[in-house]
Write a protein that holds these residues in place. Structure first.
Motif, short mmCIF file in Angstrom:
data_model
loop_
_atom_site.label_atom_id
_atom_site.label_comp_id
_atom_site.label_asym_id
_atom_site.label_seq_id
_atom_site.Cartn_x
_atom_site.Cartn_y
_atom_site.Cartn_z
N GLY A 1 2.07 0.83 23.11
CA GLY A 1 3.50 0.58 22.90
C GLY A 1 3.88 0.63 21.44
O GLY A 1 4.89 1.23 21.06
N SER A 2 3.07 -0.01 20.59
CA SER A 2 3.39 0.00 19.16
C SER A 2 3.18 1.38 18.56
O SER A 2 3.88 1.77 17.62
CB SER A 2 2.56 -1.06 18.43
N ALA A 3 2.22 2.16 19.10
CA ALA A 3 2.03 3.54 18.61
C ALA A 3 3.24 4.41 18.95
O ALA A 3 3.71 5.19 18.11
CB ALA A 3 0.76 4.13 19.22
N VAL A 4 3.74 4.28 20.17
CA VAL A 4 4.93 5.04 20.56
C VAL A 4 6.12 4.62 19.69
O VAL A 4 6.91 5.46 19.24
CB VAL A 4 5.24 4.83 22.05
N ALA A 5 6.23 3.31 19.45
CA ALA A 5 7.33 2.82 18.62
C ALA A 5 7.26 3.38 17.20
O ALA A 5 8.29 3.69 16.59
CB ALA A 5 7.31 1.30 18.59
N SER A 6 6.03 3.53 16.66
CA SER A 6 5.89 4.06 15.31
C SER A 6 6.34 5.51 15.23
O SER A 6 6.69 6.00 14.14
CB SER A 6 4.42 3.94 14.86
N TRP A 7 6.36 6.21 16.35
CA TRP A 7 6.85 7.59 16.39
C TRP A 7 8.36 7.62 16.67
O TRP A 7 9.10 8.41 16.08
CB TRP A 7 6.09 8.36 17.47
N ILE A 8 8.83 6.74 17.55
CA ILE A 8 10.23 6.75 17.97
C ILE A 8 11.16 6.18 16.90
O ILE A 8 12.23 6.75 16.63
CB ILE A 8 10.40 5.95 19.28
N TYR A 9 10.77 5.07 16.27
CA TYR A 9 11.71 4.39 15.37
C TYR A 9 12.19 5.26 14.20
O TYR A 9 13.38 5.29 13.90
CB TYR A 9 11.09 3.09 14.86
N PRO A 10 11.28 5.99 13.50
CA PRO A 10 11.79 6.83 12.41
C PRO A 10 12.73 7.94 12.89
O PRO A 10 13.59 8.40 12.12
CB PRO A 10 10.51 7.44 11.81
N LEU A 11 12.60 8.38 14.15
CA LEU A 11 13.43 9.46 14.67
C LEU A 11 14.73 8.97 15.28
O LEU A 11 15.79 9.58 15.09
CB LEU A 11 12.65 10.25 15.73
N MET A 12 14.67 7.86 16.03
CA MET A 12 15.81 7.44 16.85
C MET A 12 16.29 6.03 16.55
O MET A 12 17.29 5.59 17.13
CB MET A 12 15.45 7.56 18.34
N GLY A 13 15.59 5.29 15.71
CA GLY A 13 16.05 3.98 15.29
C GLY A 13 16.05 2.95 16.41
O GLY A 13 15.28 3.02 17.37
N TRP B 1 0.82 -1.22 0.00
CA TRP B 1 0.00 0.00 0.00
C TRP B 1 0.85 1.27 0.00
O TRP B 1 0.34 2.35 0.23
CB TRP B 1 -0.94 0.01 1.21
N HIS B 2 2.15 1.12 -0.26
CA HIS B 2 3.07 2.26 -0.35
C HIS B 2 3.02 3.12 0.92
O HIS B 2 2.83 4.34 0.87
CB HIS B 2 2.74 3.13 -1.59
N LEU B 3 3.20 2.44 2.07
CA LEU B 3 3.17 3.10 3.37
C LEU B 3 4.56 3.11 3.98
O LEU B 3 5.45 2.36 3.57
CB LEU B 3 2.22 2.35 4.32
N SER B 4 4.74 3.96 4.97
CA SER B 4 5.95 3.88 5.79
C SER B 4 5.75 2.77 6.82
O SER B 4 4.63 2.35 7.11
CB SER B 4 6.21 5.20 6.50
N ASP B 5 6.86 2.28 7.38
CA ASP B 5 6.76 1.27 8.43
C ASP B 5 5.98 1.79 9.64
O ASP B 5 5.27 1.05 10.31
CB ASP B 5 8.15 0.80 8.87
N ALA B 6 6.13 3.09 9.91
CA ALA B 6 5.41 3.68 11.04
C ALA B 6 3.90 3.62 10.80
O ALA B 6 3.12 3.31 11.72
CB ALA B 6 5.85 5.13 11.25
N GLN B 7 3.46 3.92 9.58
CA GLN B 7 2.02 3.83 9.27
C GLN B 7 1.52 2.41 9.41
O GLN B 7 0.43 2.17 9.95
CB GLN B 7 1.76 4.33 7.84
N SER B 8 2.31 1.44 8.94
CA SER B 8 1.91 0.04 9.05
C SER B 8 1.83 -0.39 10.51
O SER B 8 0.90 -1.11 10.91
CB SER B 8 2.90 -0.85 8.30
N ALA B 9 2.78 0.05 11.33
CA ALA B 9 2.78 -0.31 12.74
C ALA B 9 1.56 0.25 13.47
O ALA B 9 1.05 -0.36 14.41
CB ALA B 9 4.05 0.17 13.42
N ARG B 10 1.06 1.39 13.03
CA ARG B 10 -0.12 1.97 13.67
C ARG B 10 -1.36 1.10 13.47
O ARG B 10 -2.32 1.19 14.23
CB ARG B 10 -0.36 3.39 13.14
N LEU B 11 -1.33 0.24 12.46
CA LEU B 11 -2.44 -0.70 12.27
C LEU B 11 -2.48 -1.73 13.38
O LEU B 11 -3.55 -2.19 13.78
CB LEU B 11 -2.31 -1.39 10.90
#
Length: 399
Positions: A349-361, A41-51
């Motif tokens: 937890g997964s919502a926070v991760a979807s915000w943290i991972y693109p910024l801090m890996g 669906w041409h999404l970022s990993d963060a968008q997919s994790a929010r699902l």
């Protein structure tokens, strides 16, 4: 005394176990299939994790509300309703043209799971006589263990081979077939029990319950803020492909099932509080190990062995502690709310991760996971402090 199950009971319990397998796999397969979902669906990993987050938060709201509004209906009827909703949601996911459709589909799947998860164990227990209930519950819960062992790694492999749309179409078909299996093998006798909304709020207002639920919430937030991004972590930090992701998930599943044998023996000797403390300390040590070790896939797999052992200490100990804390009148409500807080933690937890991972890996994920576990330790301490006066008051009342 040995109380063998009848062939009809075994067939019925097998159908319920399969339903639990389907629900657990469909709920959590997003974590292992993030790259495939993002690509389809041409999404970022963060968008997919929010699902995954959306499913967890929907389940957290749906599970207790289903018991409030529909708990008086026959339990088989609730499970069948849930399997149909879950399956239709999976089909809707596979057919969704864009991200809003995916969101709606995961909400439908979360609502369906709210009809299934809290009811399956109770339905299995009522199919047999009292001496056989422990055996029946174990058979139903086997589906959850098999989802970790085989279902989630298999889902990741299917998604990488045939794509995420095929995975969710298959999930929808299997869900409906599982519902048909239940319809044909599980008797409809036995009504449920409605939980009043005032009883829910009463339990939540009591400090000893709320702090115990927060232990559950922060543990699952800590575990799933890392687990939700296991596929991107394997890809980005450990330079692994789809087979490496499946291997990592399989290690977690196999280790979890094997460690269950050890945990069941340890539980006889130690209190739930001590096991919770040990599991959380082991998780923190394992997170430190992940940061210090070189970024080699073999090192990650070894660390995941300890991760699986730690979480196997935590999950049954949480349930056991809630049972010990709750009064007989509030035990059913407390267990339903435990499931709600658990899935709320998964979603948060997964919502926070979807915000943290693109910024801090990777290091950011480890840091936020460790923070959640520390908050769980503080909640456990607060819960114990509130529990002791409540226990003393109960003893004085009995005297």
């Amino acid at each position: 005394m040995n109380n063998p199950l009848s062939s009809a009971s075994r067939r019925a319990l097998r159908a319920l176990s399969i339903a639990y397998f389907v629900q657990a796999t469909g709920a959590l397969c997003v974590a292992g299939s993030l790259p495939a979902i993002s690509a389809a669906w041409h999404l970022s990993d963060a968008q997919s994790a929010r699902l995954l987050s959306l499913f967890g938060l929907t389940f957290a709201l749906a599970a207790p509300l289903v018991q409030v509004f529909f708990g008086h209906h026959r339990r088989r009827q609730l499970v069948l309703t849930g399997m149909v909703l879950f399956g239709l949601g999976a089909f809707a996911f596979a057919l969704a043209p864009a991200y809003p459709g995916l969101i709606a589909a995961r909400v439908i799947m979360g609502i369906g799971a709210g009809f299934i998860g809290p009811v399956l164990v109770a339905l299995g227990a009522e199919l047999v006589q009292e001496p056989q209930r422990g055996q029946a519950i174990a058979r139903v819960l086997l589906g959850v263990s098999l989802a970790s062992l085989a279902g989630i790694p298999l889902a990741a492999w299917i998604a990488s081979l045939w794509g995420a749309k095929a995975l969710f179409a298959l999930t929808g078909g299997v869900s409906l077939l599982s519902g048909l299996h239940i319809l044909l093998t599980v008797p409809a006798n036995g009504a449920g029990q409605r939980i009043r909304f005032t009883e829910l709020t009463q339990v939540l207002r009591e400090g000893q319950y709320l702090t115990a639920f927060l232990v559950v919430f922060f543990i699952t937030s800590g575990v799933y803020s890392f687990y939700a991004f296991i596929a991107p972590v394997v890809r980005d930090t450990y330079a692994g492909g789809s087979h490496a992701v499946s291997s990592a998930l399989a290690v977690l599943g196999v280790a979890g099932v094997l460690r269950n044998l050890t945990v069941s023996r340890v539980a006889v000797r130690y209190s739930a509080e001590k096991l919770l403390m040990a599991g959380m300390m082991l998780l923190l040590a394992d997170m430190l190990l992940l940061v210090l070790l070189p970024a080699l896939l073999g090192g990650l797999l070894v660390a995941l062995l300890f991760w699986a052992f730690a979480t196997d200490l935590l999950w049954p100990s949480q349930q056991r502690r809630i049972v010990e804390i709750a009064s007989a009148r509030h035990r059913g409500i407390a267990l339903a709310l435990t499931s709600a807080f658990m899935f709320a933690g998964i979603g948060f937890g997964s919502a926070v991760a979807s915000w943290i991972y693109p910024l801090m890996g990777f290091n950011g994920l480890i840091a936020v996971s460790a923070l959640f576990i520390l908050l769980a330790l503080l909640s456990l301490r607060a819960s114990e402090q509130r529990r002791k006066p409540a226990a003393a008051a109960c003893c004085r009342g009995e005297a």
